[in-house]
Design a protein around this motif. Structure first.
Motif, PDB file in Angstrom:
ATOM      1  N   TYR A 218       0.834  -1.207   0.000  1.00  0.00           N
ATOM      2  CA  TYR A 218       0.000   0.000   0.000  1.00  0.00           C
ATOM      3  C   TYR A 218       0.869   1.257   0.000  1.00  0.00           C
ATOM      4  N   ILE A 222       1.299   4.020  -3.052  1.00  0.00           N
ATOM      5  CA  ILE A 222       1.132   5.463  -2.838  1.00  0.00           C
ATOM      6  C   ILE A 222       2.295   6.219  -3.457  1.00  0.00           C
ATOM      7  N   HIS A 274       3.461  11.440   2.711  1.00  0.00           N
ATOM      8  CA  HIS A 274       2.410  11.264   1.707  1.00  0.00           C
ATOM      9  C   HIS A 274       1.321  10.303   2.164  1.00  0.00           C
ATOM     10  N   LEU A 275       1.373   9.849   3.399  1.00  0.00           N
ATOM     11  CA  LEU A 275       0.315   8.982   3.886  1.00  0.00           C
ATOM     12  C   LEU A 275      -0.987   9.728   4.128  1.00  0.00           C
ATOM     13  N   PRO A 278      -3.708   9.958   0.307  1.00  0.00           N
ATOM     14  CA  PRO A 278      -3.666   8.863  -0.674  1.00  0.00           C
ATOM     15  C   PRO A 278      -4.732   9.048  -1.742  1.00  0.00           C
ATOM     16  N   SER A 279      -4.544   8.362  -2.841  1.00  0.00           N
ATOM     17  CA  SER A 279      -5.570   8.343  -3.875  1.00  0.00           C
ATOM     18  C   SER A 279      -6.816   7.661  -3.333  1.00  0.00           C
ATOM     19  N   SER A 283      -7.030   3.979  -1.781  1.00  0.00           N
ATOM     20  CA  SER A 283      -7.516   3.786  -0.421  1.00  0.00           C
ATOM     21  C   SER A 283      -8.692   2.823  -0.389  1.00  0.00           C
ATOM     22  N   SER A 295      -5.488   0.340   4.609  1.00  0.00           N
ATOM     23  CA  SER A 295      -5.750   1.778   4.478  1.00  0.00           C
ATOM     24  C   SER A 295      -6.519   2.304   5.684  1.00  0.00           C
TER      25      SER A 295
END
Length: 410
Positions: A218, A222, A274-275, A278-279, A283, A295
């Motif tokens: 995951y 990302i 960048h956590l 997320p997209s 996610s 996620s």
């Protein structure tokens, strides 16, 4: 009945519906026993093959690692070459990657297929000028090549399926021509060691933990959405994502002397930053149970970190509340690299960057901070970048969640 007994004594048992016998179950039991014996033999052969493979891999482990590190250096994309593209821009990348993630999940492809497809896409964009209207076509060709290279044959998407996912924007011949052109451009060099390949090597010595593996994948996916990680080697990214995943899940870190424990602290810090954004597609993908709902675990971890930060920033409490302060969570329980703290987690969006339903132009939305300053609400990504209207090449329009498509002219 006398004729039946005479026939059985002369010719033996006859397994036929013309014969009234109570021994039919014997043959079913014997067939089941033979099938069970075959299954046991197959399991034993598989166990022997795995043991021989393990012994061979241990013997050639260093040679395999040297070859993978050499190949990753030879198959890295050039970010500077992508920067000078005339039409495609970096802000278009999340739209295309969201489409590839959805297609990858729809066809149930292996994790390494997605990483290889993105690598092929970036390497092609490093060597060829790509028009905006062909950006999605290049992504589909890269996914098709990656699936044919290392995935199961029964799961490789067909041209018709890819054409349907693209809303018939491209003809069948265009997929074939683009696939051939990508292979020719890359000199038929496809064997890029992916993050998943290095991750399996890092997890080889440790006990199998599916939650750690899913969390690492995951975090690594990302990283695909951000420009700063395009030039990061998969070996460095795999070890850094693994270290951050173990930190989030409070697992013990590998020894610094081991290959898996030699992570890059700067890369870990950049990944942790960048956590928070997320997209939404990514996610939602990793919120499923078969991927350990990692996620959701990340969101809960970030909320706990935000609460700890707010408590640390609060004014000193009176002596009467010292006992309650002593019971607050201990931040030292997380092993390994520490995730940086955010002071205003509630104000940070959790579902990607701010975008309207129609893909904006680079001149208008070049600054990613414009949406934050205006206080816009997050919306869903369209599947792909929306091309500039062209009289000679009409493009589909995105309206109310659907594409209104005119006949594509090549």
């Amino acid at each position: 009945m006398a004729y039946q007994q005479q026939t059985q004594s002369r010719y033996g048992h006859c397994d036929s519906f013309f014969v009234d016998t109570h021994n039919d179950g014997i043959y079913a039991v014997r067939a089941e026993q033979r099938e069970r014996a075959r299954a046991i033999a197959r399991m034993q052969q598989r166990a022997i093959a795995e043991e021989l493979s393990r012994l061979t891999s241990d013997e050639y482990q260093e040679d395999i690692m040297d070859h993978m590190e050499h190949m990753e250096s030879q198959t890295m994309p050039d970010v500077n070459s992508i920067d000078i593209q005339t039409e495609i821009q970096w802000f278009m990348r999340p739209y295309l990657l969201d489409f590839l993630v959805e297609a990858h999940a729809a066809f149930q492809l292996l994790p390494e297929t997605l990483f290889l497809a993105v690598n092929l896409l970036d390497r092609y964009c490093s060597r060829r000028v790509v028009y905006k209207r062909h950006y999605q076509l290049v992504g589909c060709a890269a996914l098709l090549i990656a699936a044919k290279y290392g995935d199961r044959k029964d799961r490789v998407p067909t041209v018709r399926e890819l054409k349907s996912m693209c809303c018939s924007l491209y003809d069948d011949e265009m997929f074939t021509q683009m696939e051939w052109h990508v292979l020719q451009t890359l000199n038929w060099i496809i064997g890029h060691p992916t993050v998943d390949a290095f991750l399996q090597l890092a997890l080889y010595e440790a006990a199998y933990d599916p939650e750690v593996e899913h969390m690492t994948l995951y975090i690594a996916e990302i990283a695909l959405f951000h420009k700063e990680f395009v030039s990061t080697r998969p070996s460095v990214l795999a070890r850094s994502a693994l270290a951050l995943a173990r930190c989030i899940l409070s697992r013990n870190q590998s020894k610094q002397s081991d290959w898996a424990g030699a992570y890059d602290p700067v890369t870990v810090l950049n990944l942790s930053n960048h956590l928070y954004q997320p997209s939404q597609v990514l996610s939602r993908k990793y919120a499923s149970l078969h991927l350990s709902s990692v996620s959701t675990t990340v969101d809960e971890f970030l909320q706990r970190q935000a609460q700890i930060t707010r408590r640390a920033a609060a004014p000193p409490s009176p002596p009467a509340t010292l006992q309650s302060e002593e019971r607050k969570p201990n931040t030292d329980t997380y092993l390994g690299p520490q995730t940086p703290q955010k002071n205003h987690y509630s104000a940070v969006m959790q579902h990607g960057c701010l975008t309207p339903p129609i893909t904006p132009e680079n001149e208008q939305f070049g600054d990613s901070n414009i949406g934050k300053s205006q206080g816009l609400l997050p919306r869903l990504y369209p599947s792909t970048p929306t091309p500039v209207p062209d009289v000679h090449h009409p493009q589909p329009q995105y309206y109310n969640g659907q594409y209104i498509h005119a006949q594509h002219v090549q």
